[in-house]
Design a protein around this motif. Structure first.
Motif, PDB file in Angstrom:
ATOM      1  N   TYR A  78      20.987 -53.233  33.090  1.00 58.48           N
ATOM      2  CA  TYR A  78      20.721 -52.517  31.839  1.00 58.48           C
ATOM      3  C   TYR A  78      21.575 -53.072  30.704  1.00 58.48           C
ATOM      4  CZ  TYR A  78      18.391 -49.525  35.106  1.00 58.48           C
ATOM      5  OH  TYR A  78      17.568 -49.075  36.097  1.00 58.48           O
TER       6      TYR A  78
ATOM      7  N   LEU B  41      22.182 -51.206  26.951  1.00 63.38           N
ATOM      8  CA  LEU B  41      22.893 -49.946  26.725  1.00 63.38           C
ATOM      9  C   LEU B  41      24.182 -50.176  25.960  1.00 63.38           C
ATOM     10  CD1 LEU B  41      22.521 -48.288  30.255  1.00 63.38           C
ATOM     11  CD2 LEU B  41      21.153 -47.851  28.204  1.00 63.38           C
TER      12      LEU B  41
ATOM     13  N   LYS C 110      16.370 -44.346  28.727  1.00 59.59           N
ATOM     14  CA  LYS C 110      16.702 -45.735  28.388  1.00 59.59           C
ATOM     15  C   LYS C 110      16.643 -46.629  29.627  1.00 59.59           C
ATOM     16  CE  LYS C 110      19.451 -44.899  24.257  1.00 59.59           C
ATOM     17  NZ  LYS C 110      18.740 -45.726  23.303  1.00 59.59           N
ATOM     18  N   MET C 111      17.133 -46.105  30.745  1.00 60.21           N
ATOM     19  CA  MET C 111      17.077 -46.883  31.989  1.00 60.21           C
ATOM     20  C   MET C 111      15.631 -47.182  32.364  1.00 60.21           C
ATOM     21  SD  MET C 111      20.067 -44.920  34.174  1.00 60.21           S
ATOM     22  CE  MET C 111      19.645 -45.682  35.734  1.00 60.21           C
TER      23      MET C 111
ATOM     24  N   ILE D 219      14.273 -49.864  29.868  1.00 60.15           N
ATOM     25  CA  ILE D 219      14.858 -51.205  29.992  1.00 60.15           C
ATOM     26  C   ILE D 219      14.453 -51.875  31.293  1.00 60.15           C
ATOM     27  CG2 ILE D 219      17.013 -52.509  30.197  1.00 60.15           C
ATOM     28  CD1 ILE D 219      18.264 -50.408  28.282  1.00 60.15           C
ATOM     29  N   ASN D 220      14.559 -51.142  32.403  1.00 61.55           N
ATOM     30  CA  ASN D 220      14.300 -51.766  33.697  1.00 61.55           C
ATOM     31  C   ASN D 220      13.824 -50.706  34.684  1.00 61.55           C
ATOM     32  OD1 ASN D 220      14.232 -53.412  35.941  1.00 61.55           O
ATOM     33  ND2 ASN D 220      16.255 -54.303  35.583  1.00 61.55           N
TER      34      ASN D 220
ATOM     35  N   CYS E  91      15.047 -48.693  38.600  1.00 57.86           N
ATOM     36  CA  CYS E  91      15.658 -47.473  38.086  1.00 57.86           C
ATOM     37  C   CYS E  91      15.927 -46.439  39.175  1.00 57.86           C
ATOM     38  CB  CYS E  91      14.759 -46.899  37.004  1.00 57.86           C
ATOM     39  SG  CYS E  91      15.560 -45.648  36.009  1.00 57.86           S
TER      40      CYS E  91
END
Length: 149
Positions: A84, A87, A129-130, A133-134, A138
């Motif tokens: 991540y 962040l 956000k996690m 992003i990916n 997760c």
């Protein structure tokens, strides 16, 4: 300055037992600070605790804590940061505190948030956000952070 306060928060290469004791002590201090009690006793105690917490919140102490967590958790923080990269530092710190299993009250105090609702909001934002992003990996990290569901 008392001997306890003058002692560095993290000695070089502490044992996992000492590390656990430091984390437990941080949690107890934060929980005591979060639940303010008797005004006369609390005022003095909270001033002292706030002084200690201000030292704990310093970026170099947080960076050292990240190193220690990485050392004792097989590079967990490095893997999390690699997974991540988008962040900011406050989310990395939140993830680390969640990974360590600190209470919402302790996290509120350590991160300077106004209370547990602010921590829950930050935790929800971190989860979103996690996923953004990916999302592929997760689930594994959410399990580590007790963020399932």
């Amino acid at each position: 300055v008392s001997a306890w306060h003058a002692t560095p928060i993290f000695a070089a290469r502490p044992s996992i037992e000492n590390f656990s004791q430091h984390i437990n002590l941080r949690g107890k201090i934060c929980n005591a600070n979060y639940t303010k009690g008797n005004k006369t006793v609390a005022d003095h105690l909270h001033k002292r605790i706030n002084s200690i917490l201000n030292d704990v919140r310093k970026i170099d102490v947080s960076e050292r804590l990240v190193e220690i967590v990485d050392l004792h958790a097989n590079g967990w923080m490095s893997r999390f940061k690699s997974a991540y990269p988008g962040l900011n530092d406050s989310y990395y710190l939140l993830a680390m505190y969640l990974y360590l299993g600190l209470s919402m009250e302790a996290i509120a105090v350590l991160t300077g948030r106004d209370g547990t609702p602010a921590v829950y909001t930050a935790k929800s934002k971190l989860k979103r956000k996690m996923l953004d992003i990916n999302g592929k990996i997760c689930d594994k990290f959410m399990q580590d952070l007790s963020m399932k569901g």
